[in-house]
Design an enzyme around this catalytic site. Structure first.
Site, PDB file in Angstrom:
ATOM      1  N   ASP A  11       0.857  -1.178   0.000  1.00 38.46           N
ATOM      2  CA  ASP A  11       0.000   0.000   0.000  1.00 38.46           C
ATOM      3  C   ASP A  11       0.898   1.234   0.000  1.00 38.46           C
ATOM      4  O   ASP A  11       1.742   1.393   0.883  1.00 38.46           O
ATOM      5  CB  ASP A  11      -0.885  -0.035   1.254  1.00 38.46           C
ATOM      6  CG  ASP A  11      -2.025   0.965   1.174  1.00 38.46           C
ATOM      7  OD1 ASP A  11      -2.152   1.664   0.150  1.00 38.46           O
ATOM      8  OD2 ASP A  11      -2.783   1.047   2.158  1.00 38.46           O
ATOM      9  N   ASP A 105      -3.272   2.463  -5.737  1.00 35.51           N
ATOM     10  CA  ASP A 105      -2.081   2.470  -4.877  1.00 35.51           C
ATOM     11  C   ASP A 105      -1.972   1.248  -3.975  1.00 35.51           C
ATOM     12  O   ASP A 105      -1.268   1.283  -2.974  1.00 35.51           O
ATOM     13  CB  ASP A 105      -2.060   3.741  -4.033  1.00 35.51           C
ATOM     14  CG  ASP A 105      -3.054   3.703  -2.894  1.00 35.51           C
ATOM     15  OD1 ASP A 105      -4.135   3.117  -3.089  1.00 35.51           O
ATOM     16  OD2 ASP A 105      -2.745   4.243  -1.829  1.00 35.51           O
ATOM     17  N   GLU A 106      -2.618   0.177  -4.351  1.00 37.55           N
ATOM     18  CA  GLU A 106      -2.689  -0.975  -3.459  1.00 37.55           C
ATOM     19  C   GLU A 106      -2.750  -2.249  -4.256  1.00 37.55           C
ATOM     20  O   GLU A 106      -3.460  -2.311  -5.262  1.00 37.55           O
ATOM     21  CB  GLU A 106      -4.021  -0.895  -2.732  1.00 37.55           C
ATOM     22  CG  GLU A 106      -4.004  -0.765  -1.258  1.00 37.55           C
ATOM     23  CD  GLU A 106      -5.448  -0.805  -0.790  1.00 37.55           C
ATOM     24  OE1 GLU A 106      -5.858  -1.865  -0.302  1.00 37.55           O
ATOM     25  OE2 GLU A 106      -6.155   0.199  -0.955  1.00 37.55           O
TER      26      GLU A 106
HETATM   27 MG   LIG Z   1      -2.552   3.879   0.283  1.00 36.88          MG
END
Ligand SMILES: [Mg+2]
Length: 440
Positions: A11, A105-106
């Site tokens: 993350d 973003d993960e």
């Molecule tokens: Mg994040």
């Protein structure tokens, strides 16, 4: 149980704000809020420097600015975040063929090389992964690892910011037990309230519940799944890229709907039905799509994507109703469908929310305030946060505009903190620029 399984969750830390700090070096180390300034704007990104004041993603922007008045607020630049996201995912794809991106973003990874590995080998792998992401993008990422997706996700939250946490099989019960029930995927506000009424507040207490009592409260599918997750049993696969990631519901009406009120009521019912599946899968949605088929079988589709994934039924319904209003044809509606997509896991549990008390601000050098007022010259509507290029000074971004003048800070990723200069708003040497120019 799948002994020796290792799932990693990577993350990016405060991704949008970190991307702004990377490409606008003056912002590095400062409280930064990413989002609009309108009355209904919410925080799409907040740097860690702002989070210590109690700011968090999805909070109304006005509230965030009251908590952290010295923060710099910039509008989101999704083109930039998307480009950086592609770089991140390329690094991950190289490290592990089995990769499930969850959002920009993960991602979850299940590296085949780690099947049956010892915890210290997992630790080395994750450390190299973080270093590779940092080298490719200049951005910090946290990594968590555990025996399944739920534990990996919890571990990455525990690792934040810019950290690494490997939860071995012998400690997973101790890590899970004290967490609030909300930490489990699939526990939304309704399930949480029901569990609280029974006095069940922690994952440990949930794990100790009688399975029948739990399925009586939450239904067989959700109850059984949560009971397993609470005990650290999580066999959900890491689904490779491209797996279907939407839930939808639709209804064909017995008689065509002609009144807008009837359309609104139908949209609310259909959204609630899609929402049940969304929550059942332990996810949140960013994109709402509404399909409306008219009496003459023409189909109209409208779609909207929010900055932040949501599980809030009221919010998703309001978006769907707004879209339906724009899509409804003349002459009656035969069918309405609602789909929820761009699915991410639930928002981070309350446990991980930053402390509410605001510490005393440290020495924060002054930055010009971001002004809200529209530029007076209609031909040159510079807004704070715009990327611009100046014939003599290169790439920069607008820090403030108004009263016929514009203040630009000239800097990119590679320049270090740049100088601010003020120009007449109609200076012909100043032109609009591609946000990706700030990445160079
Ligand atoms: Mg994040």
């Amino acid at each position: 149980m799948n002994a020796g399984r290792w799932v990693l969750h990577l993350d990016m830390d405060a991704f949008f704000a970190s991307a702004e700090q990377l490409t606008r070096p003056t912002l590095a180390g400062r409280p930064v809020l990413v989002g609009g300034l309108g009355p209904r704007a919410v925080v799409a990104g907040a740097s860690y420097e702002s989070r210590v004041f109690g700011v968090r993603s999805a909070m109304p922007m006005g509230q965030a600015r009251r908590r952290c008045p010295h923060a710099v607020t910039v509008p989101p630049r999704f083109v930039l975040y998307q480009a950086l996201s592609e770089q991140v995912m390329a690094v991950l794809a190289e490290a592990a063929p089995v990769l499930e991106p969850v959002s920009v973003d993960e991602a979850y990874l299940e590296p085949p090389a780690l099947a049956g590995a010892a915890a210290d080998a997992v630790e080395r792998f994750a450390r190299d992964l973080r270093a590779a992401v940092r080298a490719a993008t200049g951005l910090p990422a946290s990594v968590g690892a555990g025996s399944g997706k739920q534990l990996a996700k919890i571990a990455s939250e525990l690792a934040k910011p810019d950290g690494l946490r490997v939860v071995g099989p012998d400690e997973q019960e101790a890590v899970l037990a004290p967490l609030p029930v909300r930490a489990l995927s699939g526990v939304g506000p309704v399930a949480e309230a029901g569990l609280h009424r029974l006095g069940v507040r922690t994952v440990g207490a949930l794990a100790a519940m009688d399975l029948r009592e739990l399925t009586g409260l939450l239904g067989t599918a959700v109850g059984t799944e949560l009971h397993r997750l609470a005990r650290g049993v999580d066999e959900r696969p890491v689904a490779p890229r491209g797996a279907a990631k939407q839930v939808s519901a639709e209804t064909t009406f017995d008689a065509d709907l002609t009144a807008m009120r009837a359309v609104h009521e139908a949209v609310a019912r259909i959204t609630a039905s899609a929402h049940r599946r969304l929550v059942g899968s332990g996810r949140a949605a960013r994109t709402v799509t509404v399909k409306v088929r008219s009496a003459d079988f023409t189909t109209h589709t409208r779609s909207e994507t929010a900055a932040v994934a949501s599980t809030d039924l009221g919010e998703l319904t309001a978006v769907a109703q707004r879209l339906a209003r724009a899509a409804v044809p003349e002459g009656g509606v035969r069918l309405i469908g609602v789909s929820l997509a761009g699915l991410g896991d639930d928002p981070p549990p309350a446990l991980f929310a930053p402390p509410r008390s605001a510490p005393v601000a440290g020495e924060v050098p002054e930055l010009p305030a971001v002004t809200d007022e529209p530029a007076p010259d209609a031909d040159r509507p510079w807004r704070p946060g715009d990327d611009v290029r100046h014939a003599a000074h290169g790439h920069g971004w607008v820090q403030g505009a108004g009263h016929g003048r514009v203040t630009v800070r000239f800097e990119t990723r590679s320049t270090g903190p740049g100088r601010a200069r003020t120009f007449p708003a109609d200076d012909p040497a100043l032109t609009r620029a591609d946000p990706l120019g700030s990445l160079t």
